[in-house]
Design a protein around this motif. Sequence first.
Motif, PDB file in Angstrom:
ATOM      1  N   GLU B 284      14.077 -11.625 -20.026  1.00  0.00           N
ATOM      2  CA  GLU B 284      13.063 -12.651 -20.229  1.00  0.00           C
ATOM      3  C   GLU B 284      12.485 -13.143 -18.910  1.00  0.00           C
ATOM      4  O   GLU B 284      11.333 -13.507 -18.818  1.00  0.00           O
ATOM      5  N   TYR B 285      13.344 -13.147 -17.900  1.00  0.00           N
ATOM      6  CA  TYR B 285      12.978 -13.772 -16.641  1.00  0.00           C
ATOM      7  C   TYR B 285      12.493 -12.765 -15.607  1.00  0.00           C
ATOM      8  O   TYR B 285      12.370 -13.092 -14.450  1.00  0.00           O
ATOM      9  N   GLN B 287       9.747 -11.256 -14.605  1.00  0.00           N
ATOM     10  CA  GLN B 287       8.630 -11.553 -13.701  1.00  0.00           C
ATOM     11  C   GLN B 287       8.968 -12.740 -12.807  1.00  0.00           C
ATOM     12  O   GLN B 287       8.665 -12.736 -11.621  1.00  0.00           O
ATOM     13  N   LEU B 288       9.606 -13.729 -13.408  1.00  0.00           N
ATOM     14  CA  LEU B 288       9.975 -14.925 -12.652  1.00  0.00           C
ATOM     15  C   LEU B 288      10.859 -14.545 -11.462  1.00  0.00           C
ATOM     16  O   LEU B 288      10.608 -14.949 -10.325  1.00  0.00           O
TER      17      LEU B 288
ATOM     18  N   ARG C 106       3.111 -16.472 -13.414  1.00  0.00           N
ATOM     19  CA  ARG C 106       2.905 -15.781 -14.677  1.00  0.00           C
ATOM     20  C   ARG C 106       4.205 -15.725 -15.484  1.00  0.00           C
ATOM     21  O   ARG C 106       4.211 -15.957 -16.697  1.00  0.00           O
ATOM     22  N   GLY C 107       5.318 -15.424 -14.786  1.00  0.00           N
ATOM     23  CA  GLY C 107       6.607 -15.358 -15.465  1.00  0.00           C
ATOM     24  C   GLY C 107       6.988 -16.703 -16.051  1.00  0.00           C
ATOM     25  O   GLY C 107       7.480 -16.796 -17.186  1.00  0.00           O
ATOM     26  N   GLN C 110       4.910 -17.402 -19.095  1.00  0.00           N
ATOM     27  CA  GLN C 110       5.377 -16.637 -20.245  1.00  0.00           C
ATOM     28  C   GLN C 110       6.562 -17.329 -20.907  1.00  0.00           C
ATOM     29  O   GLN C 110       6.656 -17.403 -22.128  1.00  0.00           O
ATOM     30  N   LEU C 111       7.466 -17.882 -20.071  1.00  0.00           N
ATOM     31  CA  LEU C 111       8.633 -18.576 -20.615  1.00  0.00           C
ATOM     32  C   LEU C 111       8.233 -19.871 -21.315  1.00  0.00           C
ATOM     33  O   LEU C 111       8.724 -20.193 -22.382  1.00  0.00           O
ATOM     34  N   TYR C 214      -0.734 -15.728 -21.180  1.00  0.00           N
ATOM     35  CA  TYR C 214      -0.056 -15.909 -19.895  1.00  0.00           C
ATOM     36  C   TYR C 214      -0.490 -14.866 -18.861  1.00  0.00           C
ATOM     37  O   TYR C 214      -0.358 -15.089 -17.671  1.00  0.00           O
TER      38      TYR C 214
END
Lengths: 256, 318, 290
Positions: B284-285, B287-288, C106-107, C110-111, C214
Amino acid sequence: MTLLSIEGLGICFGGIKAVHDVSFAASPGEVVSVIGPNGAGKTTLFNMISGVYRPGSGRVVLNGEDVTAMSPHLLARRGMCRTFQNLQVFQTMTVLENVIAGFHLQESGDVLSDLLNLPAARRRAKDAEAGARELLRRLGLERAAEREAGSLSYGSLKRLEIARAMALKPKVLLLDEPAAGCNAVETEEIDHLIAEIAASGVAVLLVEHDMKLVMRISSHIVVLDHGEKVAEGDPATVSRNPAVIAAYLGADDAAR
Amino acid sequence: MRLTPKSATLLILVALIALAPVFFPSGFYYRVGALVFVNALAVTGIVILTGWAGQISLGHAGFAGIGAYACALAPVHWGIHPALSVLLGAAASAVLAWLVGRPILRLKGYYLAVASLGMGILISMVLNNERALTRGPDGIGVPELGLRAVLKDAGLGLSNGQFWYFLCGIALVVGAWAALNLRDSATGRALRALHGSEVAARTVGMDVARLKLQAFVISAVYASVSGSLLALQNRFITPDVAGFLHSVEMVTMAVLGGVGSVAGGIFGAAVLTLLPQVLTVLAEYEQLVLGAVMVLVMIFLREGIVPSMLRKGRRREE
Amino acid sequence: MSELLQFLLSGVTVGAVYALVALGFTMIYNASDVVNFAQGEFVMLGGMITVFAHAAGAPLPLAALTAVVATAALGVAMNKLAIEPARGAPVVSLVIITIGASIFIRGAAQLIFGKQIHRFPAFSGEDPIRILGATILPQSLWVIGGAVVIFVGLWLFFTRTLLGRAVLATSNNRLAAQLVGINTPFVMTLSFAMSAGIGALAGVLVTPITLTAYDVGLAFALKGFAAAMLGGMGNPKGALAGGLIVGVLEAMTAGYLSSQYKDAAAFIIIFAVLFFRPQGLFGRQSTDRV
C-alpha cells in the motif's frame, strides 16, 4: 615563425565591450604574457582563444588554420590546451586519474574494447598511466598519485592542472594565473616549469599577476586595459611604457 | 596479492550468487533472487549514466519495455528465436537512445530528465494503446526461451526457478564485469571527468556530447536486456514494465545503494526488491516509501549507502 | 468551422490550466533555479482537498479556499524540508528530490483519498453556452477567467509592489539581492507558497471538467513543463503563451488525429523545442562563466 596569431579579437557582454580589437602573435618557444588590471579582459581573451566563448569579431589562427570559435575538444586535437584561473580539476577522481585524463586523445579507442577489457584497451590504459606517472614525478606530485584530487592543497592543484595540460603534449599552452595562491617556493618551481615547457618548443600564453614572474620569463608582453591592448613589447620596453604605468596605478591600487 | 576493487567486487558478487541458495528455505526464493539480479542489471546501467556521466534519465523503463516486448512479439510475428529477440530489443533500444540522446545531450541540466521522461511515457502509451499488436494494458504472453530443456538434455536438470536464478545471476555478473571494465578505461574515466568539469574535459580533447551519448546508449542496452530477462522469466508481460514508476524505481535503487559504484547500485537494487517481499504490508505504501527514500537519501546520504559505509570503514582503518 | 471553434475552446480551457502550472514552474525556477517536478501534485491536491472538504460539509468556496491554503502550506513545507537542506546540490540530486517529493505526495494522496476518481459540482451549473455553433461549459469560463485574473494580478504584483520587485531582484541575482538587504529565504518561501497556491487553484477550477484522482499530477507537471519550456524557462509571458499553445495543440490532436494519443502532443512539443530552439520562444541563450 608564427604558430598562433590573434587578429582583432573582440566580444561584447550585454552591450559592454569586454574585449575590443586585440591582436598579437606567438611563436614556438616563446612565452607571451597577457597582463593588465583586474577586469581588463584577460581571462575573457583566453576564453575566446580556447573556444569557450564565441568571439564577436576577429580571428584566431593556429598553424595557418582559422580556428575561431572552434570547440575546445577540437582545438585540443590541433595542439591547444589550457589551465583555468578558478581551477577545473576533476575533484572526485584520483590525482593520477586526473593526469591520465590528459592523455585522453592518445588513450581513447572504441567503447566496445573498453567494455570488454580487450588487450588493446588494456595496452592503451597502461601506456597512459606510465606517461601520467612520469609527469607526476616531474611536477613533484608522485606521492599524491592515489589521493582524491579534491584533497590537495591549492598550489598542488595548480600544478596538477599544468600536468594534465602537459599530458596532451600541446603546441600552444594557455596558463591562466598558474602562480596565484602559491608561496614563493612554489612560484619559483612554476617559473622553472614554464621556462622548461617553452624551451621544449611550446608557445606559452600566460596570464599572471605576479609581475616579477612575468618580467623574468616572458619573451613578449601584451598589456590590456578596459578590454583594449594599450601596449606590447619585450619586458623592458613594457615596464617603461607610460600607458602601462597609468593603467596599473589608475585602476588597480592593490598593485603588486 | 592485493585484490583490486574490481576483482573484489566481482568475487563477492559471484560468491553471493553461488552461496545464497544454501540458505533458501523454499524454491520461491530463487524467483526473488532472479528478480533482484534483473533489477540490479538495469541499475548497473543507471550507475554508468548517472553515477559516472552525471546525466539523469527518468525514462529508462521505456527501454526495459522495448526489451520485454521484443521477446513477446518478435518470436510470434517474425519467427525470431527468443534468445535473438533479446539482442533485437537491445539493438532497437540502442538505436532509439541514440536518436533521442543525440540532440538532447548537447544541452545541460534538466533537459535530459524531461526528454527521457517524455520518451518513456510515449513508449508506454504505445504499448497500452496499440492493442492489435501488444494486446494493451492486460499484457501479453511471452514464448519459452527453451534453454532449460537443452540443459536438461545435456544432463543438467534445473527447476524453473533455479534456472532463471542462475541465468539472471550470470547476466548480472557479466554486466557488472563490463561496467567495471568501463570504469577504469579511457571512456569511463572521460565520463567521470566530464561529470566533474565539462569545460576541463573539453580542453583535454574529450568530445563531451559524444561521450554522454555513449553512456546513454550503453545504459539503454542494460535496461533493455533487463526487461527481456524479466519477460522471458515471467512468460508474461504488461506495459507496466515501461511505466514511469519503474523508471523511478531504477533511479531510486541506484541512489539508495550509491549511484557512483557498481556494488552500490546492486546493493540498492537488492534492498528495494527484497523490502516489499519481506514486508508485504508495504504494498500500500510503495509510492510513499519510494518517494521518501529518494528525498532522504539525497539530503542525508548523498553518496548512497555503500560508498558512505566504505568511507567510514576506511577512516577507521587509518 | 464550428468544429474547429469547438476544439479551440476546449484547447484554451486546458491551455489556461497548463499556463498556470507553467507559471508555477517559472516562479520556483526564478527564485531557486530548481525545476519542481512536484508542481503537478499541487494541481491534484487543489482538486482533491476541495472534494473532501466539500464532502465534509464545507460550502464550495470555503472548501476551495481551504485547498489553496493547505496546498500553499505544503509547498512551503516542501521547500523547508526537502529543497533548502539540499541547497547547492547538483542538478541530478535536485531532480531526484523533487521527483521523490512528487511520488511521496502521490503515495500519501492514494492512502488518504483512495484510488477512485473524484469530482465536485461546477460553480455555475452544467448547461453549455452556445457560441457560433460551438458550446462551452460555464466552468470553462471560470478556468479562463481565473487564469486571466492570476496572470494580471501577478503582473501587478511584480511591477507595482516592493515585495514583487524584491522577488524579481532575487531571481536576477541572488547574491546582489542579499547584499541590498532582501530577505532571500523569505522570497524562496513566498515563491513556493505562491506557486503551490496557484497550482491548487488551477486544480480547483478544472476539476469539475476533468475530474481528479490521486495520479493526475504527473500529466499536469509534464504538460506544464512542456509549456514552460516552449515559452522559455523562467519567463511568465512565455508560460502563458506556451500553456495556450500546448492546450490547443492537444485539443487539435484529440479532435483530428486520435484521442488516445492526445497526451503525446505535449511530448512532441518537448522534443521539437529541444531539437530546434532549446531556449524556448521567448528565452535567450546564455553564456557560462569559467
